[in-house]
Design an enzyme around this catalytic site. Sequence first.
Site, PDB file in Angstrom:
ATOM      1  N   ASP A   1       0.783  -1.248   0.000  1.00 41.66           N
ATOM      2  CA  ASP A   1       0.000   0.000   0.000  1.00 41.66           C
ATOM      3  C   ASP A   1       0.813   1.297   0.000  1.00 41.66           C
ATOM      4  O   ASP A   1       1.788   1.410   0.740  1.00 41.66           O
ATOM      5  CB  ASP A   1      -0.850   0.094   1.271  1.00 41.66           C
ATOM      6  CG  ASP A   1      -1.583  -1.172   1.630  1.00 41.66           C
ATOM      7  OD1 ASP A   1      -1.513  -2.145   0.882  1.00 41.66           O
ATOM      8  OD2 ASP A   1      -2.239  -1.164   2.684  1.00 41.66           O
TER       9      ASP A   1
ATOM     10  N   ASP B   1      -5.238   1.020   9.599  1.00 42.82           N
ATOM     11  CA  ASP B   1      -5.136   1.932   8.451  1.00 42.82           C
ATOM     12  C   ASP B   1      -5.757   3.303   8.725  1.00 42.82           C
ATOM     13  O   ASP B   1      -6.639   3.768   7.987  1.00 42.82           O
ATOM     14  CB  ASP B   1      -5.758   1.283   7.191  1.00 42.82           C
ATOM     15  CG  ASP B   1      -5.214  -0.115   6.931  1.00 42.82           C
ATOM     16  OD1 ASP B   1      -4.122  -0.443   7.425  1.00 42.82           O
ATOM     17  OD2 ASP B   1      -5.896  -0.907   6.234  1.00 42.82           O
TER      18      ASP B   1
ATOM     19  N   TRP C   1      -3.780  -8.853  -3.993  1.00 40.54           N
ATOM     20  CA  TRP C   1      -3.249  -9.839  -3.049  1.00 40.54           C
ATOM     21  C   TRP C   1      -3.316 -11.265  -3.591  1.00 40.54           C
ATOM     22  O   TRP C   1      -2.564 -12.140  -3.157  1.00 40.54           O
ATOM     23  CB  TRP C   1      -3.999  -9.761  -1.711  1.00 40.54           C
ATOM     24  CG  TRP C   1      -3.527  -8.646  -0.845  1.00 40.54           C
ATOM     25  CD1 TRP C   1      -4.226  -7.540  -0.452  1.00 40.54           C
ATOM     26  CD2 TRP C   1      -2.230  -8.518  -0.231  1.00 40.54           C
ATOM     27  NE1 TRP C   1      -3.445  -6.722   0.339  1.00 40.54           N
ATOM     28  CE2 TRP C   1      -2.218  -7.311   0.495  1.00 40.54           C
ATOM     29  CE3 TRP C   1      -1.072  -9.298  -0.240  1.00 40.54           C
ATOM     30  CZ2 TRP C   1      -1.104  -6.873   1.208  1.00 40.54           C
ATOM     31  CZ3 TRP C   1       0.039  -8.867   0.460  1.00 40.54           C
ATOM     32  CH2 TRP C   1       0.015  -7.661   1.183  1.00 40.54           C
TER      33      TRP C   1
END
Length: 452
Positions: free
Chosen positions: A20, A141, A277
């Site tokens: 990310d 996050d 992913w």
Amino acid sequence: MYRDYRPKIHFTPPAMWMNDPNGLVWENGRYHFFYQYHPYDTLWGPMHWGHAVSPDLLHWEHLPAALSPGQLGAAFSGSAVYDKQNCSGFGAFGKAPLVLLYTSHGEYEQQSLAWSLDGVHFTPYDQNPVIPNQAFKDFRDPKIFWNSKKGRWGLTLAAGDRAMFYGSDDLVHWEKTGEFGPGGNMAAGVWECPDLFPLTAPDGEEVWVLVVSMICQEGQSNPGDTQYFLGNFDGEAFVCTKPFTEPVFLDAGRDCYAGVTYQNTNERIFMGWASNWAYARELPTGCFRGQATLPRRLSLKETPCGLRLAAEPMAAGSLLGAPVPLEGEVRLPGETFAVRLKGEGACSLMLKNNLGEVLRYSVNGQNELVIDRREAGQGGFSPLFTAPAYACAARRRLFDGPYQLELIFDVSVAELFMDGGTVAATTLVYPTVPYDTVAVEGASGELYPINL
Ligand code: FRU
């Protein structure tokens, strides 16, 4: 066969693993780009924050890692703000601090803070965590934003199947103010990397956008996808006031995940992780693994289906060389180029090499954009990369009639933008030898070399 798949105008780490984008912030003439980074392997591992800066989002200078795993755990995703007013008190010597909020991933996921006065060296706060947690397995996050409704800082984070909202006056002490989700019209799954920001709609209304990346349950949409919601932020929580009849996603491809926007810029600039992913760990890129999408300017556009988020590529436009007319088949000028097409009705756009490998885009009779990379190049590295669920994508246009289409191709990453950015699609491809020909049917336009 090994060959160099490193894109030229997309951000990549100098070596090793990235996922990310983190801590996107502009300060004193430089765009900071931090990222989930494992400096010791080309596989995901104990997370650090890699770091680079750029004056223009195209030319990047790599800096030392900003965060390393600490006592509370690895440094998972988070955000940054330039604290101009020194609300946090970390400023000194007339300098405003950069403040990072990130998830410490240890036995629990908790939010930690680090700060810097030079934008290069970061000091973890000595009383971390600033948002403790022992209740939720997934709690991560944190994305800081300016809460204009209350004149203080706001924060959203992902807690399992929902987003939570917090408020703070000093970036250090946070109180929970609300939640959004689950249920209704949402793709179910584990929520990650939420972002909340206001945009002005064409009619002048302020609309708040909540963006959430989701690892969806099998059979539901794309397993890694970024959904967005439009509504209002009342100062405490996001409220979805403009529901869609079905979930809407920010990217129609399979390779844009965990994207968030820059803090402290006039425009709303988004960058995502150009990967998925499902096969990120297997990509055949040698000494590095992982890349970012191009920076994209986000806006709201009115369409026949209602208000939608639009994404347009930034910066790359300034690199375009002299155009070559494009009709039928044309030889490619290299491995990094742009194609702009105008069409109406069905069309196809193919990139090909002399091994018969083809990346196909088409607009079909149902007015859908269709992407197919099943025969686009190497795929044997992962059983999923060329499986239809990941290799083929179709997105219905929101408009009828004529369209303009822009493809930016960069060695192994392709980004397509259509209908003013209301369709954007990121696609990874690994042609065994470079594509040498572009073939177009049913449309015409221009081909541009791109040189950084
Ligand atoms: C998203 C994500 C985040 C987490 C990070 C770990 O891709 O799973 O939720 O913070 O990656 O590297």
